[in-house]
Design an enzyme around this catalytic site. Structure first.
Site, PDB file in Angstrom:
ATOM      1  N   GLY A   1      38.878  92.008   6.738  1.00  0.00           N
ATOM      2  CA  GLY A   1      39.409  92.367   8.048  1.00  0.00           C
ATOM      3  C   GLY A   1      38.362  92.995   8.950  1.00  0.00           C
TER       4      GLY A   1
ATOM      5  CB  ALA B   1      47.102  97.741   6.896  1.00  0.00           C
TER       6      ALA B   1
ATOM      7  CE1 TYR C   1      50.456  98.374  10.991  1.00  0.00           C
ATOM      8  CE2 TYR C   1      50.618  99.479  13.105  1.00  0.00           C
ATOM      9  CZ  TYR C   1      49.877  99.111  11.998  1.00  0.00           C
ATOM     10  OH  TYR C   1      48.559  99.492  11.911  1.00  0.00           O
TER      11      TYR C   1
ATOM     12  CE  LYS D   1      48.501 101.870   8.342  1.00  0.00           C
ATOM     13  NZ  LYS D   1      47.486 101.481   7.318  1.00  0.00           N
TER      14      LYS D   1
ATOM     15  CD1 TRP E   1      45.739 101.088  21.501  1.00  0.00           C
ATOM     16  CD2 TRP E   1      44.618 100.993  23.435  1.00  0.00           C
ATOM     17  NE1 TRP E   1      46.607 101.440  22.507  1.00  0.00           N
ATOM     18  CE2 TRP E   1      45.948 101.393  23.706  1.00  0.00           C
ATOM     19  CE3 TRP E   1      43.717 100.884  24.485  1.00  0.00           C
ATOM     20  CZ2 TRP E   1      46.410 101.663  24.987  1.00  0.00           C
ATOM     21  CZ3 TRP E   1      44.172 101.161  25.765  1.00  0.00           C
ATOM     22  CH2 TRP E   1      45.502 101.534  26.019  1.00  0.00           C
TER      23      TRP E   1
END
Length: 292
Positions: A10, A60, A125, A129, A150
């Site tokens: 990622g 994630a 989401y 988390k 962001w």
């Protein structure tokens, strides 16, 4: 020191691995094909076999809208998977750094959220988390939780790449102007995480680029301005117009988004960590590194 990095394919995991390489720190990077977070026995096996001194958990489930329909999958990865990883790390005495999100807050108001402010996720989401954070706190004593917002990096899709693509095919764009926060460049965040995990300054931190808080509209305008300065004339104001709209005018997405994603990062400085560069500077460096 040996470090296990999850989510190595990622945006953030990729840059964390590169940073460890630059500093000649031994590490093992794993993706979902190497270690399935939804299978606790597999997680324990991988962690025990490598036996790291620290785990940097970047992996994630991040499909915010999709998570509304895939609650179980998001929970399995973000909450249960994090719990399994925390248990495995605790078993071998390793530290753990868990990367979290501004989405654990309710997004109300205009003041930056402090690390210990009341949580209130608006969507699945954010909830999963938050459960991941709680799992780490429940199992570990040697942990760092770092909330970001962001995010953008070279290795993957993000808001900047989306805006650049749309700017090439549209002469007018509408962008939300009532959601506020600050960007986080993974290439700037990675060195901080690698430095942090070598310390024992445990706790919850917020880390985004400096440079002030902005709206998505402001961010888009600066993306196009800097792109035009680099010679990409298609992003000049006379070629593409960016119009500010409210979230309501833009249209409701499946998952609710926070209006306030401002994060108070003062704890970084208080604990001797160097703040990240400004997001304007980060954006400039990023645009020079990618092809568009």
């Amino acid at each position: 020191m040996k470090v296990l990095v999850t989510g190595v394919t990622g945006q953030l995991g990729y840059d964390v691995a590169k940073e460890l390489e630059r500093h000649y720190i031994e590490y093992k990077g794993v993706g979902s094909k190497d270690m399935d977070l939804t299978i606790p026995a597999e997680v324990e096996k991988v962690v025990a076999a490598y036996h790291p001194d620290a785990v940097i958990h970047c992996a994630a489930y991040t499909a915010v809208d999709k998570a509304e329909d895939e609650y179980g999958r998001a929970m399995d990865v973000n909450a249960k998977g994090t719990l399994a990883l925390a248990k495995a790390a605790k078993k071998i005495g390793a530290k753990m750094l868990y990367v979290s999100t501004d989405y654990v807050f309710d997004g109300i108001g205009s003041e930056p959220f402090a690390a210990d402010d009341t949580k209130g996720p608006l969507n699945v989401y954010g909830l999963t988390k938050l459960f991941g954070e709680q799992a780490v706190q429940l199992e570990m004593t040697k942990y760092f939780i770092v909330r970001i917002s962001w995010v953008f990096g070279k290795n993957g899709n993000n808001f900047i790449k989306t805006m650049l693509r749309l700017g090439q095919s549209h002469d007018e764009l509408t962008v939300v102007a009532d959601q506020w926060g600050s960007p986080t460049y993974t290439a700037d965040l990675a060195p901080l995480l690698c430095d942090m995990v070598e310390t024992e300054k445990y706790g919850i931190y917020h880390a985004t680029n400096e440079g002030g808080y902005i709206s998505w509209y402001d961010f888009t305008k600066e993306i196009f301005r800097q792109a035009a300065e680099l010679g990409h004339d298609e992003y000049c104001e006379d070629k593409v117009t960016v119009l500010p709209v409210t979230t309501e005018e833009y249209g409701v997405s499946k998952a609710a988004r926070p209006f306030n994603s401002r994060l108070d990062k003062s704890k970084l400085v208080e604990n001797g960590f160097t703040p990240l560069p400004t997001w304007q500077d980060a954006l400039g460096r990023y645009l020079k590194e990618i092809e568009f």
